[in-house]
Motif scaffolding. Structure first.
Motif, PDB file in Angstrom:
ATOM      1  N   GLY A  59       0.826  -1.205   0.000  1.00 37.50           N
ATOM      2  CA  GLY A  59       0.000   0.000   0.000  1.00 37.50           C
ATOM      3  C   GLY A  59       0.858   1.252   0.000  1.00 37.50           C
ATOM      4  N   MET A  60       0.215   2.404   0.226  1.00 43.01           N
ATOM      5  CA  MET A  60       0.935   3.677   0.221  1.00 43.01           C
ATOM      6  C   MET A  60       0.567   4.492   1.451  1.00 43.01           C
ATOM      7  N   GLY A  61       1.581   5.073   2.064  1.00 42.57           N
ATOM      8  CA  GLY A  61       1.363   5.951   3.199  1.00 42.57           C
ATOM      9  C   GLY A  61       1.350   7.410   2.759  1.00 42.57           C
ATOM     10  N   THR A  62       0.547   8.224   3.448  1.00 44.18           N
ATOM     11  CA  THR A  62       0.466   9.653   3.156  1.00 44.18           C
ATOM     12  C   THR A  62       0.267  10.433   4.447  1.00 44.18           C
ATOM     13  N   TRP A  63       1.039  11.511   4.593  1.00 41.03           N
ATOM     14  CA  TRP A  63       0.886  12.433   5.717  1.00 41.03           C
ATOM     15  C   TRP A  63      -0.077  13.549   5.333  1.00 41.03           C
ATOM     16  N   THR A  64      -0.978  13.895   6.244  1.00 39.19           N
ATOM     17  CA  THR A  64      -1.788  15.100   6.152  1.00 39.19           C
ATOM     18  C   THR A  64      -1.641  15.809   7.490  1.00 39.19           C
ATOM     19  N   PHE A  65      -2.139  17.046   7.599  1.00 41.28           N
ATOM     20  CA  PHE A  65      -1.943  17.777   8.848  1.00 41.28           C
ATOM     21  C   PHE A  65      -3.042  18.801   9.065  1.00 41.28           C
ATOM     22  N   THR A  66      -3.173  19.190  10.327  1.00 42.54           N
ATOM     23  CA  THR A  66      -3.932  20.367  10.708  1.00 42.54           C
ATOM     24  C   THR A  66      -3.064  21.141  11.677  1.00 42.54           C
ATOM     25  N   GLY A  67      -3.155  22.452  11.652  1.00 37.90           N
ATOM     26  CA  GLY A  67      -2.357  23.272  12.552  1.00 37.90           C
ATOM     27  C   GLY A  67      -2.539  24.743  12.220  1.00 37.90           C
ATOM     28  N   PRO A  68      -1.839  25.604  12.943  1.00 36.02           N
ATOM     29  CA  PRO A  68      -2.006  27.041  12.749  1.00 36.02           C
ATOM     30  C   PRO A  68      -1.346  27.583  11.484  1.00 36.02           C
ATOM     31  N   GLY A  69      -0.507  26.800  10.854  1.00 36.08           N
ATOM     32  CA  GLY A  69       0.189  27.255   9.654  1.00 36.08           C
ATOM     33  C   GLY A  69       0.106  26.226   8.559  1.00 36.08           C
ATOM     34  N   SER A  70       1.044  26.332   7.626  1.00 35.92           N
ATOM     35  CA  SER A  70       1.116  25.428   6.485  1.00 35.92           C
ATOM     36  C   SER A  70       2.435  24.675   6.489  1.00 35.92           C
ATOM     37  N   VAL A  71       2.473  23.559   5.774  1.00 38.06           N
ATOM     38  CA  VAL A  71       3.731  22.855   5.541  1.00 38.06           C
ATOM     39  C   VAL A  71       4.367  23.482   4.307  1.00 38.06           C
ATOM     40  N   VAL A  72       5.571  24.047   4.485  1.00 35.89           N
ATOM     41  CA  VAL A  72       6.306  24.668   3.383  1.00 35.89           C
ATOM     42  C   VAL A  72       6.863  23.592   2.461  1.00 35.89           C
ATOM     43  N   ASN A  73       7.453  22.558   3.058  1.00 35.84           N
ATOM     44  CA  ASN A  73       7.928  21.392   2.310  1.00 35.84           C
ATOM     45  C   ASN A  73       8.039  20.218   3.270  1.00 35.84           C
ATOM     46  N   TRP A  74       8.250  19.033   2.732  1.00 35.62           N
ATOM     47  CA  TRP A  74       8.280  17.804   3.541  1.00 35.62           C
ATOM     48  C   TRP A  74       9.703  17.331   3.824  1.00 35.62           C
ATOM     49  N   GLY A  75      10.702  18.175   3.552  1.00 34.84           N
ATOM     50  CA  GLY A  75      12.098  17.839   3.795  1.00 34.84           C
ATOM     51  C   GLY A  75      12.825  17.612   2.485  1.00 34.84           C
ATOM     52  N   SER A  76      14.132  17.732   2.535  1.00 35.55           N
ATOM     53  CA  SER A  76      14.967  17.580   1.344  1.00 35.55           C
ATOM     54  C   SER A  76      14.789  16.189   0.737  1.00 35.55           C
TER      55      SER A  76
END
Length: 168
Positions: free
Chosen positions: A89-106
């Motif tokens: 299968g495939m894993g995926t991150w989602t989020f909630t919070g006061p801001g945004s994710v700029v990027n998921w890392g190099s």
């Protein structure tokens, strides 16, 4: 007569209550998560002079999603997530919070179990790790949440000088 055989990363530990590999309606339990090919073969007559027919079914056993432990991060807007790496299968991150994710890392995406999200605001974020096993009818998914608390650098302010007072 018919018989189930299989190829996969583990072994069949049980064929189901009161069943074995010769039962067409077996319900196999396996020792390891992953992708298995089960083959149902029917032998008609002796092997030397008879005939046989077979058909395959793929079964994908996916583990429960695990997002890892709660994190407390100080003076940075980046964290390293610790989701489990799905065997199928495939894993995926989602989020909630006061801001945004700029990027998921190099070199990382939201599909990497060990993503390193950079957020644009301090605060408490909930990251959800979802493992999707298949698509369409018969598919399934599991998810788990992890809280990541991003706290800014402490700043007591500039040095102060007071005259003729005992309060700041």
């Amino acid at each position: 007569t018919g018989t189930w055989t299989y190829i996969g990363p583990g072994t069949v530990t049980d064929w189901g209550t009161g069943k074995d590999a010769d039962d067409f309606d077996a319900e196999p339990e396996v020792s390891l998560y992953g992708d298995y090919t089960f083959t149902w073969t029917i032998q008609n007559g002796p092997i030397a002079t008879g005939c046989s027919t077979s058909d395959n079914v793929l079964i994908h056993f996916a583990e429960q999603a695990d997002a890892g432990p709660e994190q407390f991060v100080c003076a940075t807007l980046s964290a390293t997530l610790a989701g489990n790496d799905p065997s199928t299968g495939m894993g995926t991150w989602t989020f909630t919070g006061p801001g945004s994710v700029v990027n998921w890392g190099s070199g990382k995406t939201a599909n990497d179990h060990d993503a390193q999200p950079l957020v644009d605001a301090y605060g408490d974020y909930t990251f959800t790790w979802t493992i999707q096993n298949g698509t369409g009818a018969g598919s399934c998914s599991t998810f788990d949440n992890v809280l990541v608390h991003f706290a800014e650098q402490a700043d007591a302010g500039p040095e102060q000088f007071r005259c003729a007072t005992l309060t700041s």
